[in-house]
Design a protein around this motif. Structure first.
Motif, mmCIF file in Angstrom:
data_model
loop_
_atom_site.group_PDB
_atom_site.id
_atom_site.type_symbol
_atom_site.label_atom_id
_atom_site.label_comp_id
_atom_site.label_asym_id
_atom_site.label_seq_id
_atom_site.Cartn_x
_atom_site.Cartn_y
_atom_site.Cartn_z
ATOM 1 N N LYS A 195 0.844 -1.188 0.000
ATOM 2 C CA LYS A 195 0.000 0.000 0.000
ATOM 3 C C LYS A 195 0.886 1.247 0.000
ATOM 4 C CE LYS A 195 -3.812 2.235 2.450
ATOM 5 N NZ LYS A 195 -4.728 2.174 3.616
ATOM 6 N N PRO A 196 0.664 2.154 -0.942
ATOM 7 C CA PRO A 196 1.516 3.352 -1.005
ATOM 8 C C PRO A 196 1.123 4.397 0.035
ATOM 9 C CG PRO A 196 -0.107 3.417 -2.761
ATOM 10 C CD PRO A 196 -0.294 2.098 -2.061
ATOM 11 N N PHE A 197 2.120 5.115 0.536
ATOM 12 C CA PHE A 197 1.851 6.255 1.395
ATOM 13 C C PHE A 197 1.344 7.410 0.528
ATOM 14 C CE2 PHE A 197 4.928 4.003 4.067
ATOM 15 C CZ PHE A 197 4.311 4.084 5.306
ATOM 16 N N PRO A 198 0.596 8.332 1.124
ATOM 17 C CA PRO A 198 0.180 9.507 0.348
ATOM 18 C C PRO A 198 1.391 10.254 -0.218
ATOM 19 C CG PRO A 198 -1.021 9.394 2.426
ATOM 20 C CD PRO A 198 0.044 8.339 2.493
ATOM 21 N N ILE A 199 1.271 10.736 -1.404
ATOM 22 C CA ILE A 199 2.266 11.556 -2.102
ATOM 23 C C ILE A 199 3.501 10.754 -2.489
ATOM 24 C CG2 ILE A 199 3.542 13.723 -2.179
ATOM 25 C CD1 ILE A 199 0.477 13.992 -1.709
ATOM 26 N N ILE A 200 4.247 10.241 -1.494
ATOM 27 C CA ILE A 200 5.549 9.613 -1.785
ATOM 28 C C ILE A 200 5.413 8.186 -2.302
ATOM 29 C CG2 ILE A 200 6.784 11.037 -0.122
ATOM 30 C CD1 ILE A 200 6.799 8.608 1.764
ATOM 31 N N GLY A 201 4.257 7.571 -2.072
ATOM 32 C CA GLY A 201 4.070 6.196 -2.533
ATOM 33 C C GLY A 201 4.932 5.207 -1.777
ATOM 34 N N ASN A 202 5.653 4.359 -2.533
ATOM 35 C CA ASN A 202 6.459 3.279 -1.923
ATOM 36 C C ASN A 202 7.959 3.568 -1.978
ATOM 37 O OD1 ASN A 202 4.097 1.601 -3.739
ATOM 38 N ND2 ASN A 202 4.167 1.253 -1.524
ATOM 39 N N ILE A 203 8.329 4.833 -2.078
ATOM 40 C CA ILE A 203 9.743 5.174 -2.247
ATOM 41 C C ILE A 203 10.604 4.576 -1.143
ATOM 42 C CG2 ILE A 203 11.393 7.094 -2.171
ATOM 43 C CD1 ILE A 203 9.394 8.778 -3.710
ATOM 44 N N PHE A 204 10.129 4.645 0.092
ATOM 45 C CA PHE A 204 10.946 4.157 1.210
ATOM 46 C C PHE A 204 11.074 2.638 1.233
ATOM 47 C CE2 PHE A 204 9.661 8.303 3.382
ATOM 48 C CZ PHE A 204 10.870 8.907 3.071
ATOM 49 N N GLU A 205 10.258 1.965 0.430
ATOM 50 C CA GLU A 205 10.364 0.501 0.349
ATOM 51 C C GLU A 205 11.650 0.072 -0.373
ATOM 52 O OE1 GLU A 205 8.120 -1.518 1.644
ATOM 53 O OE2 GLU A 205 6.169 -0.517 1.658
ATOM 54 N N LEU A 206 12.234 0.974 -1.154
ATOM 55 C CA LEU A 206 13.401 0.596 -1.968
ATOM 56 C C LEU A 206 14.644 0.341 -1.128
ATOM 57 C CD1 LEU A 206 12.981 3.089 -4.960
ATOM 58 C CD2 LEU A 206 12.294 0.689 -4.843
ATOM 59 N N GLY A 207 14.896 1.171 -0.129
ATOM 60 C CA GLY A 207 16.054 0.989 0.733
ATOM 61 C C GLY A 207 17.372 1.227 0.001
ATOM 62 N N GLN A 208 18.476 0.831 0.661
ATOM 63 C CA GLN A 208 19.814 1.007 0.100
ATOM 64 C C GLN A 208 20.128 -0.015 -0.979
ATOM 65 O OE1 GLN A 208 22.078 3.530 0.884
ATOM 66 N NE2 GLN A 208 20.273 4.370 1.919
ATOM 67 N N ASN A 209 19.462 -1.155 -0.936
ATOM 68 C CA ASN A 209 19.696 -2.229 -1.911
ATOM 69 C C ASN A 209 18.356 -2.615 -2.538
ATOM 70 O OD1 ASN A 209 22.662 -2.955 -1.579
ATOM 71 N ND2 ASN A 209 21.954 -3.073 0.537
ATOM 72 N N PRO A 210 17.885 -1.846 -3.507
ATOM 73 C CA PRO A 210 16.548 -2.100 -4.078
ATOM 74 C C PRO A 210 16.370 -3.510 -4.621
ATOM 75 C CG PRO A 210 17.363 0.050 -4.767
ATOM 76 C CD PRO A 210 18.499 -0.632 -4.073
ATOM 77 N N HIS A 211 17.425 -4.118 -5.168
ATOM 78 C CA HIS A 211 17.284 -5.468 -5.718
ATOM 79 C C HIS A 211 16.883 -6.460 -4.634
ATOM 80 C CE1 HIS A 211 21.348 -5.122 -4.217
ATOM 81 N NE2 HIS A 211 21.604 -6.392 -4.399
ATOM 82 N N LYS A 212 17.417 -6.270 -3.418
ATOM 83 C CA LYS A 212 17.072 -7.166 -2.305
ATOM 84 C C LYS A 212 15.712 -6.806 -1.710
ATOM 85 C CE LYS A 212 21.865 -8.164 -0.986
ATOM 86 N NZ LYS A 212 22.888 -8.122 0.080
#
Length: 501
Positions: A39-56
């Motif tokens: 579920k995306p946060f308002p405005i920013i969506g899922n940006i923080f889900e990516l983290g330092q290692n998006p592939h993982k």
């Protein structure tokens, strides 16, 4: 007071834009049956889900939401593909619809997104550049004709390692592999070596190339909120533009010198390299090739061709040193097939099944481009009962596919033997192993990389054993990754070579 009013007005505009983006997100999400996702946060969506290692991070999320997953990254809808079956749909069955690229801000300097064979949309320009690359550099005929060049550069690598062996000096494996890859590319493109082993120039070029690859793969807030492009809050556009400028300055100097040489008497020795072929094509008006096209093509070939091969070689040597039994098997195969003295030839690769298995296993565990280069949907399309909307960024998580336990037994272990038991190749037909991507946008340099990676790894281990720097034990090797467009080893692999008895 005027500056305060201006700032308040700017903040108000940003707030209004953010509210509009959020409203569009909600309306957009409700109007399509998008694939499942967090579920995306308002405005920013899922940006923080990516983290330092998006592939993982994305691999973990795919275990919850499935192999076709949707994310909202600010105003950008992104689809993540994490299984061989779904990758085959996107890269093969619906290849035509997913053959274009999103316009990322990091690729905008000097209009690189409009001129680069890697980023330009599929069309006449892309087909022209792709044809030039294949015919002038990557065809079997061209590669066979340039074998002596690669033999010379690999001999230089062997000589360097041998000198370190004699003196007891430490070899930075990644840097030595990078210098070899860079000189292979610079000699192929320009008939010159750009660096010598251990030289400052080698370090400078490595910083430029790895800087470009790191910035190109870094999540960029300006892609998610285009209103911020001018501000460039992460500085990605400015930094990558600086690296592009450095490369283009070098190319301009080489091109200008070459054009001067072409004006000399006919008995002046001509070069037989990629630049000469490109200039010849440029002078034929029907090709519609200009010097901007040439420089951006050279940038593609030089940067990608240097970095991806050296990264793979360093990871292969890391895994072999981490697994001494596997190292011994690869060395014994080389000594039994090639002998103790002879240099490994390209024709020998087909006779070395265990070496080929080592490289495939390295591609599986450490794909040079873990998330590949992103694709973009040209039109709305239904996949597995879900709608992927037009202009959606589509990412194939190659790293996740290589670690999928439903595809690979004991996926986190380095086991080259698995490829002795099954016919799996990496040329875009078997979607469980696609380090070079697949479909019409498959990496053009695959045929050259296939030869150079095998030969470099063989050169490092054929006549040498290795002791890790400082008496480090294999289990103490740092396996931390630095994420970018390529997957770098965070801590360089350093070891001392010694002669095999």
């Amino acid at each position: 007071m005027d500056s305060i009013q201006t700032l308040l007005l700017l903040l108000l505009l940003i707030l209004c834009f953010a509210i509009w983006v959020y409203a569009v997100q909600i309306r957009h999400r409700n109007s399509y049956k998008l694939p499942p996702g967090p579920k995306p946060f308002p405005i920013i969506g899922n940006i923080f889900e990516l983290g330092q290692n998006p592939h993982k991070s994305l691999a973990k999320l795919s275990k919850i939401y499935g192999p076709l997953m949707s994310l909202k990254l600010g105003s950008m809808t992104t689809i993540v593909v994490s299984s061989p079956e779904t990758a085959k749909l996107v890269l093969l069955k619906y290849d035509q619809n997913f053959s274009d690229r999103p316009t990322l801000n990091a690729m905008r300097p000097f209009d690189h997104h409009k001129l680069s064979v890697a980023w330009v949309p599929v069309g006449n320009k892309w087909r022209k550049l792709r044809k030039i690359c294949k015919e002038q550099m990557f065809s079997v005929l061209r590669l066979d004709a340039s074998q002596s060049l690669r033999k010379e550069k690999l001999q230089q690598l062997w000589d360097y390692v041998n000198d370190c062996c004699t003196s007891g000096e430490v070899v930075d494996i990644g840097r030595a592999a990078f210098t070899t890859s860079m000189n292979l590319m610079s000699a192929t493109l320009f008939s010159v070596d750009f660096a010598a082993f251990g030289s400052d120039s080698s370090r400078e070029f490595r910083e430029i190339i790895q800087g470009i690859m790191a910035l190109a793969g870094k999540p960029n807030v300006t892609d998610y909120f285009p209103i911020l492009q001018t501000a460039d809050p992460q500085g990605i556009f400015r930094e990558i533009k600086h690296y592009f400028e450095k490369c283009f300055e070098i190319f301009d100097e080489i091109i200008n010198q070459r054009m001067q040489e072409r004006g000399l008497p006919s008995d002046f020795p001509s070069k037989n390299d990629m630049l000469e072929a490109l200039i010849d094509l440029k002078l034929k008006k029907e090709t519609e090739l200009n010097f901007d096209d040439i420089k951006h093509l050279l940038l593609n070939l030089f940067v990608a061709g240097t970095d991806t091969s050296s990264v793979t070689v360093e990871w292969a040597l890391t895994e072999l040193m981490l697994n001494p039994g596997k190292m011994l098997k690869a060395q014994n195969e080389l000594r039994n097939v090639i002998g103790q003295i002879e240099q490994v030839q390209e024709s020998d690769i087909s006779k070395l099944p265990y070496l080929r298995a080592v490289i495939k296993e390295t591609f599986r565990l450490h794909p040079a481009a873990p998330l590949s280069v992103p694709h973009k949907a040209k039109e709305d399309i239904e996949i597995q009962g879900y709608i992927v909307p037009k202009d959606t960024q589509t990412i194939v998580n190659i790293w996740a596919i290589g670690r999928d336990s439903s595809v690979w037994s004991e996926p986190d272990l380095f086991m080259p033997e698995r490829f002795l038991e099954q016919e799996t190749d990496f040329h875009g037909q078997h979607f469980e192993l696609i380090p070079f991507g697949g479909g019409r946008r498959i990496c053009l340099g695959l045929p050259l990389a296939n030869r150079t990676v095998h030969l470099m790894v063989a050169t490092f281990i054929h006549n040498f054993d290795w002791k890790l720097e400082g008496g480090l034990k294999p289990g103490e090797i740092d396996m931390t990754e630095n994420f970018g467009l390529t997957l770098q080893k965070a801590t360089p692999l350093k070891a001392v070579p010694f002669k095999v008895m």
